[in-house]
Write a protein that holds these residues in place. Structure first.
Motif, PDB file in Angstrom:
ATOM      1  N   LEU A 535       0.814  -1.221   0.000  1.00  0.00           N
ATOM      2  CA  LEU A 535       0.000   0.000   0.000  1.00  0.00           C
ATOM      3  C   LEU A 535       0.844   1.265   0.000  1.00  0.00           C
ATOM      4  O   LEU A 535       0.420   2.296  -0.528  1.00  0.00           O
ATOM      5  N   SER A 536       2.037   1.192   0.542  1.00  0.00           N
ATOM      6  CA  SER A 536       2.868   2.400   0.597  1.00  0.00           C
ATOM      7  C   SER A 536       3.743   2.572  -0.647  1.00  0.00           C
ATOM      8  O   SER A 536       4.483   3.546  -0.748  1.00  0.00           O
ATOM      9  N   ALA A 537       3.660   1.629  -1.599  1.00  0.00           N
ATOM     10  CA  ALA A 537       4.498   1.738  -2.801  1.00  0.00           C
ATOM     11  C   ALA A 537       3.951   2.804  -3.747  1.00  0.00           C
ATOM     12  O   ALA A 537       2.769   3.138  -3.712  1.00  0.00           O
ATOM     13  N   GLU A 538       4.832   3.312  -4.601  1.00  0.00           N
ATOM     14  CA  GLU A 538       4.424   4.292  -5.618  1.00  0.00           C
ATOM     15  C   GLU A 538       3.740   3.567  -6.774  1.00  0.00           C
ATOM     16  O   GLU A 538       4.076   2.427  -7.064  1.00  0.00           O
ATOM     17  N   GLU A 539       2.858   4.275  -7.473  1.00  0.00           N
ATOM     18  CA  GLU A 539       2.303   3.714  -8.707  1.00  0.00           C
ATOM     19  C   GLU A 539       3.364   3.767  -9.806  1.00  0.00           C
ATOM     20  O   GLU A 539       4.179   4.704  -9.783  1.00  0.00           O
ATOM     21  N   PRO A 540       3.431   2.838 -10.751  1.00  0.00           N
ATOM     22  CA  PRO A 540       2.502   1.725 -10.925  1.00  0.00           C
ATOM     23  C   PRO A 540       2.862   0.462 -10.118  1.00  0.00           C
ATOM     24  O   PRO A 540       2.178  -0.537 -10.203  1.00  0.00           O
ATOM     25  N   LEU A 541       3.935   0.586  -9.304  1.00  0.00           N
ATOM     26  CA  LEU A 541       4.366  -0.580  -8.541  1.00  0.00           C
ATOM     27  C   LEU A 541       3.276  -1.047  -7.582  1.00  0.00           C
ATOM     28  O   LEU A 541       3.056  -2.248  -7.378  1.00  0.00           O
ATOM     29  N   ARG A 542       2.571  -0.075  -7.010  1.00  0.00           N
ATOM     30  CA  ARG A 542       1.540  -0.404  -6.040  1.00  0.00           C
ATOM     31  C   ARG A 542       0.475  -1.303  -6.681  1.00  0.00           C
ATOM     32  O   ARG A 542       0.105  -2.338  -6.141  1.00  0.00           O
ATOM     33  N   SER A 543       0.018  -0.905  -7.873  1.00  0.00           N
ATOM     34  CA  SER A 543      -1.012  -1.698  -8.543  1.00  0.00           C
ATOM     35  C   SER A 543      -0.475  -3.047  -8.993  1.00  0.00           C
ATOM     36  O   SER A 543      -1.182  -4.051  -8.989  1.00  0.00           O
ATOM     37  N   GLU A 544       0.775  -3.055  -9.399  1.00  0.00           N
ATOM     38  CA  GLU A 544       1.390  -4.326  -9.778  1.00  0.00           C
ATOM     39  C   GLU A 544       1.374  -5.283  -8.580  1.00  0.00           C
ATOM     40  O   GLU A 544       0.995  -6.456  -8.691  1.00  0.00           O
ATOM     41  N   ARG A 545       1.747  -4.766  -7.433  1.00  0.00           N
ATOM     42  CA  ARG A 545       1.783  -5.607  -6.232  1.00  0.00           C
ATOM     43  C   ARG A 545       0.380  -6.015  -5.793  1.00  0.00           C
ATOM     44  O   ARG A 545       0.165  -7.138  -5.324  1.00  0.00           O
TER      45      ARG A 545
END
Ligand code: ARG
Length: 571
Positions: A535-545
């Motif tokens: 949840l604390s990751a930046e997009e687009p990494l957050r959505s990937e995760r």
């Protein structure tokens, strides 16, 4: 959709075929790369060529650039790494696929599964638990695969004990007898009848007359017998309900169902020249079966007292299942000690021409359930442990754990969750043991939230679902995923291998393979979640995760469901 594994196998098969038609590429998942192709060495040996040279040649000819990169390693292994584009496409396909990549067979086979099979007016014990849980998991897996399952609950509802049971029922009076039976007090009912039978000659005589009346089709006797059967089936259904087992009352097709077919069984065996009289009994001696002394061992079809036995009933059942149920496959989920009996039944049925070679007939044998003292699981007084008591104890303990963990649920939700957890604990402990092996029934271990347990897997699912509850906005998986992080890649490779885990479990009739897969997947998720904040990751990494979280949760849920276990949303 074809799985990555299927695609790799097909592409490498084409390349191997160019060197040697039909050579097995031996594609395996691997720790060194995503997959490894291990078949080069055997081909090189057969062709008398250096393995590395053969590997290089395959590398040049294999059509794989759209799927993976490949390099030669060691003496001639091929290490395969899936491309990011290919993996991204897998993620999108899986997000749209409720079956998580597992194909549905287009040739539905008719599969009879003979499972559970408790005995009327007797307590279900842990042996029946194993049969019930394993049989039900196989049923779910077959149905998921696209086959048609015909369940046969071969309950023990016939035989000489029914004389004394009916007489005991008459002595008690129908109403009070049925009341005690419906409370699941089956063992004491049976025991009381037995005691009278052994100690009271008049009762014994009455019981014997009753057996004759029952066999002769006397209407009143049949009615009383039916009461006993119905009451027991009703009780079994309650136990199935608490365990969330699919068996219905209609599927209780017990031994008595085959009564009318027994004469024909014996006659036809006789006509086929298979019957031999031995010590006054009518027997079949299928070749290859011997007793401890090495003498030919008989399958007794009709006893010297003219009564048909367990074997005659099983022969009639095989015949019925082939001729009328039109089974392509018949599975017997029965304890290992009955192996010789069943093998002799199949052999006899094959000799008699009732079981064509095209019909697969298999004993799905299982080991014993032991107590924590590693002896046969019994109560302190030496009685069989009541299955329903075990289940209620598991539910109470699961509930106590939830209270202790201060799970934020209201009373009713918590009780329902406790039932889910108890089922998960009992079923998973049974299914995760290789079925031929014995296992120790230890509620403490089975209910633990850590380790290779049902509750742990349920918790793994609920934990992922809780991530989504904390989202403030909808998300969509990015077109191309980076999957640069090793733990993320490891997780995704686990997810895409779900179809192989299912088909392997089914092919080997081994639910523990699926258990091992799910436990491994949950562990892959844990490592991922530890090293990759979501949840604390930046997009687009957050959505990937998030996409990886979603796929993990769904794979766990589908997999657990195949084992007959519900994956709770919260825990
Ligand atoms: N009723 C038997 C028992 O309790 C199991 C029956 C298994 N199925 C069969 N077709 N023989 O041991």
């Amino acid at each position: 959709m074809a799985t990555p594994y299927d695609i790799l196998c097909a592409r490498f098969q084409d390349a191997f075929d160019l060197l040697e038609k039909g050579a097995d590429p031996v594609v395996r998942t691997s720790d060194r790369s995503d997959y490894q192709v291990n078949g080069v060495m055997s081909v090189a040996k057969r062709l008398g060529r250096p393995p590395r040279e053969v590997a290089e040649e395959i590398l040049r000819s294999v059509n794989i650039a759209d799927v993976a990169t490949v390099d030669v390693a060691g003496p001639g292994f091929l290490n395969v790494t899936l491309t990011t584009e290919f993996l991204s496409a897998q993620v999108h396909q899986l997000l749209a696929d409720p079956r998580m990549g597992a194909r549905r067979s287009t040739t539905a086979r008719r599969v009879v599964i003979d499972y559970s099979a408790p005995n009327v007016a007797k307590e279900m014990h842990v042996g029946h638990l194993r049969s019930t849980v394993i049989g039900d998991a196989l049923r779910r897996m077959y149905e998921f695969h696209g086959d048609v399952v015909i369940a046969r609950n071969h309950i023990g509802d016939w035989g000489t004990p029914f004389g004394m049971l009916i007489e005991h029922l008459c002595d008690l009076g129908e109403e009070s007898a049925l009341a005690s039976l419906s409370m699941g007090d089956l063992n004491s009912f049976y025991r009381e009848a037995r005691i009278k039978f052994d100690g009271d000659d008049a009762f014994k005589d009455r019981s014997r007359t009753r057996v004759v009346a029952l066999q002769g089709g006397d209407e009143e006797t049949r009615r009383l017998w039916q009461l006993l059967v119905d009451q027991s089936v009703e009780y079994f259904s309650q136990v199935y309900g608490t365990l969330d087992v699919l068996l219905t009352a209609d599927e209780a097709v017990g031994e008595s169902y085959y009564n009318d077919m027994l004469h024909a069984v014996v006659e036809d065996l006789d006509t086929a020249g298979l019957l031999v009289e031995s010590n006054g009994a009518q027997c079949v001696f299928p070749p290859g079966f011997v007793n401890r002394e090495g003498e030919p061992f008989p399958l007794i079809v009709k006893k010297s007292d003219e009564g048909f036995g367990y074997a005659a009933t099983d022969l009639a059942a095989v015949r019925d299942r082939v001729a009328h149920v039109h089974a392509d496959e018949i599975l017997y989920v029965v304890g290992a000690p009955q192996s010789q009996h069943l093998e002799m039944v199949y052999a006899t049925a094959r000799l008699a021409g009732w079981l064509p070679a095209t019909v697969r007939c298999e004993h799905v044998a299982f080991g014993n359930v032991l107590g924590t003292d590693r002896k046969m699981f019994k109560t302190r007084s030496g009685d069989t442990v009541k299955l329903s008591d075990l289940v209620s104890e598991a539910v109470d303990r699961a509930d106590a754990q939830l209270v202790e963990r201060a799970t934020p649920l209201d009373e009713a939700e918590r009780r329902a969750l406790a039932v889910t957890i108890a089922r998960a604990a009992i079923k998973y402990a049974d299914l995760s043991t290789e079925r031929q092996r014995d296992y120790v029934f230890d509620l403490d271990r089975m209910l633990a939230f850590e380790g290779d347990t049902g509750p742990y897997l349920c918790y793994a699912h609920a934990r992922i679902r809780s991530i989504f509850r904390r989202l403030d906005a909808p998300w969509t998986a990015p077109e191309t995923l980076a999957v640069t992080d090793a733990a993320a890649r490891h997780l995704l490779l686990g997810i895409v291998n779900f179809p192989e885990a299912v088909s392997e479990s089914l092919a080997l009739l081994a639910p523990h393979r699926l258990c091992t897969y799910l436990f491994d997947l949950a562990q892959r998720f844990t490592s991922f979640y530890e090293s990759c904040p979501v949840l604390s990751a930046e997009e687009p990494l957050r959505s990937e995760r998030l996409a990886l979280c979603e796929l993990t949760a769904r794979t766990l849920a589908v997999g657990l469901h195949l084992l007959g276990i519900d994956a709770p949303e919260r825990m």
